[in-house]
Each structure stands twice: as structure tokens, then as C-alpha cells.
Design an enzyme around this catalytic site. Structure first.
Site, mmCIF file in Angstrom:
data_model
loop_
_atom_site.group_PDB
_atom_site.id
_atom_site.type_symbol
_atom_site.label_atom_id
_atom_site.label_comp_id
_atom_site.label_asym_id
_atom_site.label_seq_id
_atom_site.Cartn_x
_atom_site.Cartn_y
_atom_site.Cartn_z
ATOM 1 C CB SER A 162 63.025 -6.557 62.545
ATOM 2 O OG SER A 162 62.546 -6.337 61.246
ATOM 3 C CB SER A 210 63.518 -9.458 59.789
ATOM 4 O OG SER A 210 64.312 -8.493 60.487
ATOM 5 C CE LYS A 227 67.118 -10.012 61.673
ATOM 6 N NZ LYS A 227 66.349 -8.784 62.008
#
Length: 479
Positions: free
Chosen positions: A180, A156, A81
Site C-alpha cells: 500500500s 491504498s 492517511k
């Protein structure tokens, strides 16, 4: 095998078996992924930064070692990420402030994965500083849901979930503060596990004793997710809350353990939920009765969750980003500014209240698990919504007061330090995936994975992904 993209359709466990036997090489895997990315990623924008040259260099080094000495992943590629540093690879945090930042050192998490034979080949897209349940930013744009590319992938860890769903990743690293990992897994029809704090070591930021934000694994199946968790875990002196490796989570997932008594709650007593989502999750939860389990409607008292989370989240953003607000306010999205300012405006009395409430929530959840093996509820309160909407502002007639309140069904669990997994459990009438959240007692990831694995067998949705991105079509979102 070189650029045969059929390799990308296999499970991560199957690919690792092929790597360990020498039937395919790490370079074969990278070739297959690069071809698959070229074919589909421009449609969904999941992997914002590619670093195949670096990955191939690591692959060639790994291939000099005997097959049995290449770690748990044995050369399996893993995307990271874009909030997590990878040495020599652009890491933007989804923010114009860091648009050209290239770290010199990798995060502890990346070091751990590479020591286990993971090859870092890409960075997955994320909202700015991971803030919000919709993956868009000013650096790379919006990540789109492959089930319908007019819809949000959530966030996210939206880029990670979409990469899994489209076959440009076998497993993916994500992070989770208020859902997330779980939200995008639910929206995209994949698996995401939020582990207990300390289970996955990572480099501390400004707040070194963090309990809210954790790193965790994502996969297309429960077993793949457990495989990656095994490669992510382990104590590290650079992370003061990190836990030692104590078991194989893949073995736990495969153990056949079944819960005897589970609780289901559509709303945890704290949030509206779309009726169709609630019905799909309730039906999935009831399938545990086929294993002889008792399924009851119940949940612990989580009534202080909203106030507690808002204060502690605000404090986290203030500690981590107040200096950036002072120097780069013009480059920040309004939601991030709001979060930081909220944190700066809270009083010590607010923080004392929130910390005491969090302790109470933890104790109540612990007592709850004296009576139940697992707690089940929707992973998100809605299915995927239009990507152009920054967040969910209303559900079932209730208007939310801020941009994170719609995530309460996830962030309430965060506050209890419980591991929680989003498992694909069905589809809405118009074809949007829905995830069931499976929650266990603190540090009981093995039981969460085992319980999810047996339900995954019953539901019969394993193998639904990867898919080719679906062209936009009319979507009737529930009111």
C-alpha cells in the site's frame, strides 16, 4: 514569504533547512500548501479532509519555541492517511460506517510526528479500510493519477502519493500491508518505504502483535523519505513491538554506501509481470554495475507466498472487522466483505500452516541476504491502469483468482519482514511511471535507503515531481 507556491517545488529537506534557519516560517509553508491545493487538488482528489485551522494553531505554538528546539521537522506540514486517527479531525477509514467519525485522541504515530515538529494539515484519501490497490471509496470518490487523470493512483496510500506528485505535500505518511505504500509510489513516480515491523510505533488495533501492516514514510526523493522516517521512529510503550531509535536514516541515505552484490528478479518466481515493466526495472537494476556492483538474476524461494498471505490477510481482516460485518454489512464494499468472510472461514489448521510457512519464508530471505546486499524487482507488475477498473484482473495472459493476487510481488516481501522501497526508475512508452522495489535484510532500512540514494543519482529522475495534473489522453495498456 507567504503564498508563494514555488516553495512547494522544493524538496522536504530544503524546506526543513529554511525552517531551521528561520528564512521561512511554518505558517508560510501552510499558506503555500493551501494555495497549491486550491489550484490542483480538485482534479485529482488526493487530500479528502483539510484541517488548516488546527495546523496553524499548532504552528503558532511551535513558533514560540527557539528555532533549534522545534524537532526534526521544524514545522514541516505532513498529511496523514485517512486510516489513522488525528484528534479533532474527521477520520473516515474510507467507509460510510465512519463517515462522520471524529476521534478524541491521536494515534501514537501522529503524536510522534507532532512532537518532532510536524504539522498535520490534511487527511489523504484511501480505499475503504485500506483494502485494495486502487484508491476509491463511497465517502470521497476516486483519487486520480496526476500523470494521466484517467488512470489509477493505486492504493491504498493513493492520496498520499498523488499529493506528493502534485506538490500538495512535501512528505506523506502511509501504511503498507500488501504494497500500500509501494504500489502508489510506483504508479505516481514518488518514493515509498515499507519499514521493518516495529520501526514506526503506532496505536495497536484489535491485533496488537501485528507484523504484516506497518506505517511508513513517502517522499519525492530518497532523502525526503529518510527525513520523514527519522521523525516517525522511536520506541513507545503503547506499541508492544516498537523499536528504539538507533540511527539517523537521513545520515544513512547520505552515507554513500554502495552494494557490492545485488540480485534482480523480474517476478520473484511467483507472478506474471508486464514485459515492458520488467524490462524497465531490469535496465535500472543493471545500472548498479556502474558502481562496481555485481548484478545477478536470483531470488529466494517464495513459493508459499500466495497461500500464506491469503490466510494471514484474511485473519487480520476478520480480527479487525468481523463486528462491523455483522452490524454494517450493507455499508461495506464487496472486496472487504470477501476478505472478512475468508478470514472467518479459515480453520485453525489453515492458520497453523500459514504461520509455519511465514517462518520458513523469513528464514529463507535471511539466508539469501548472506549472499546479496539487496534484492531488486518491480514494485508493481504493471504500470497504472484505468481508474474505473477496481483491480488488475489479468497480466501477461494470466487471469488472477481474486482482487489482491496481482499484488504478490509486494506482499511476498511483506511476509519476510524485510524493509522495501519503491524508487522511480523510468517510464513506459506512453509516459506512465514505473517503480523499482529495493529490498534489504530485516531492520536494514539504512542500507536500503543508501542503496536507493546512489541509484537515484545514476538514474537522474530526481526532480521529476511535482507536476501539474495531466489531462486525460489515450493510453494503450499492455496486454
Amino acid at each position: 514569504m507567504t503564498t508563494d507556491t514555488s516553495l512547494t517545488k522544493l524538496t522536504a529537506c530544503a524546506v526543513v533547512d529554511l525552517l531551521q534557519s528561520g528564512e521561512v516560517s511554518p505558517l508560510d509553508c501552510l499558506d503555500a500548501l493551501e494555495a497549491r491545493i486550491a489550484a490542483v487538488d480538485s482534479t485529482v482528489n488526493a487530500l479528502s479532509i483539510l484541517c488548516f485551522e488546527r495546523a496553524r494553531e499548532h504552528a503558532r505554538w511551535l513558533m514560540q519555541r527557539p528555532l533549534g528546539e522545534r524537532g526534526r521537522l521544524a514545522g514541516l506540514p505532513v498529511p496523514i492517511k485517512d486510516l489513522t486517527d488525528v484528534a479533532g479531525v474527521r477520520t473516515t477509514h474510507g467507509s460510510p460506517i465512519f463517515a462522520d467519525f471524529v476521534p478524541e485522541a491521536s494515534d501514537i504515530l501522529v503524536q510522534t510526528l507532532e512532537a518532532e515538529g510536524g504539522l498535520i494539515y490534511a487527511k489523504s484519501n484511501t480505499p475503504e479500510f485500506g483494502a485494495g490497490g486502487n484508491t476509491f471509496n463511497e465517502v470521497f470518490g476516486t483519487t486520480l493519477n496526476p500523470w494521466n487523470t484517467v488512470l489509477s493512483a493505486a492504493g491504498s496510500s493513493g492520496g498520499a502519493a498523488v499529493a506528493l506528485a502534485t506538490g500538495t505535500a512535501w512528505v506523506a505518511q502511509g501504511s503498507d500491508l500488501g504494497g500500500s505504500l509501494r504500489n502508489p509510489a510506483s504508479f505516481c513516480g514518488v518514493v515509498g518505504l515499507r519499514p521493518s515491523p516495529g520501526r514506526v510505533a503506532s496505536t495497536p488495533g484489535a491485533k496488537i502483535d501485528r507484523l504484516l501492516s506497518v506505517n511508513g514514510p513517502m517522499g519525492r526523493t530518497v532523502e525526503d523519505t529518510a527525513l520523514l522516517l527519522d521523525a516517525m521512529t522511536g520506541e513507545n510503550p503503547g506499541d508492544p513491538i516498537s523499536l528504539p531509535r538507533t540511527e539517523s536514516f537521513l545520515a544513512a541515505a547520505r552515507s554513500g554506501w554502495r552494494p557490492a552484490r545485488v540480485a534482480y528478479s523480474a517476478d520473484l518466481g511467483i507472478t506474471p509481470v508486464d514485459p515492458e515493466v520488467a524490462a524497465i526495472c531490469r535496465a535500472a537494476a543493471q545500472r548498479y554495475t556502474e558502481l562496481g556492483a555485481i548484478v545477478e538474476e536470483a531470488h529466494p524461494d517464495l513459493s508459499e507466498a500466495h497461500d500464506t498471505f491469503q490466510v494471514l490477510r484474511g485473519m487480520t481482516f476478520a480480527v479487525g472487522h468481523a463486528d462491523l460485518l455483522q452490524n454494517h454489512r450493507d455499508k461495506m464494499k464487496p472486496e472487504v466483505i470477501w476478505n472478512i468472510e475468508q478470514g472467518l472461514n479459515y480453520s485453525m489448521a489453515d492458520v497453523v500452516r500459514a504461520e509455519n510457512q511465514r517462518a520458513t519464508l523469513f528464514r529463507r530471505m535471511n539466508v539469501f541476504f548472506d549472499s546479496y546486499d539487496l534484492l531488486l524487482c518491480p514494485a508493481t507488475i504493471v504500470a497504472a491502469y484505468p481508474a474505473g477498473e477496481r483491480y488488475v484482473s489479468e497480466c501477461a495472459g494470466h487471469s488472477f483468482s481474486n482482487y489482491v493476487e496481482w499484488l504478490a510481488i509486494a506482499y511476498a516481501i511483506t511476509l519476510t519482514a524485510s524493509p522495501a522501497l519503491s524508487l522511480p526508475c523510468g517510464f513506459t512508452r506512453d509516459g506512465r511511471p514505473v517503480g523499482l522495489q529495493i529490498v534489504g535484510r530485516t531492520r536494514a532500512e539504512g542500507r536500503v535507503l543508501a542503496g536507493a540514494r546512489v541509484l537515484e543519482d545514476i538514474l537522474g529522475l530526481r526532480g521529476t515531481t511535482p507536476i501539474d495534473p495531466q489531462s486525460p489522453r489515450a493510453v494503450n495498456l499492455p496486454s
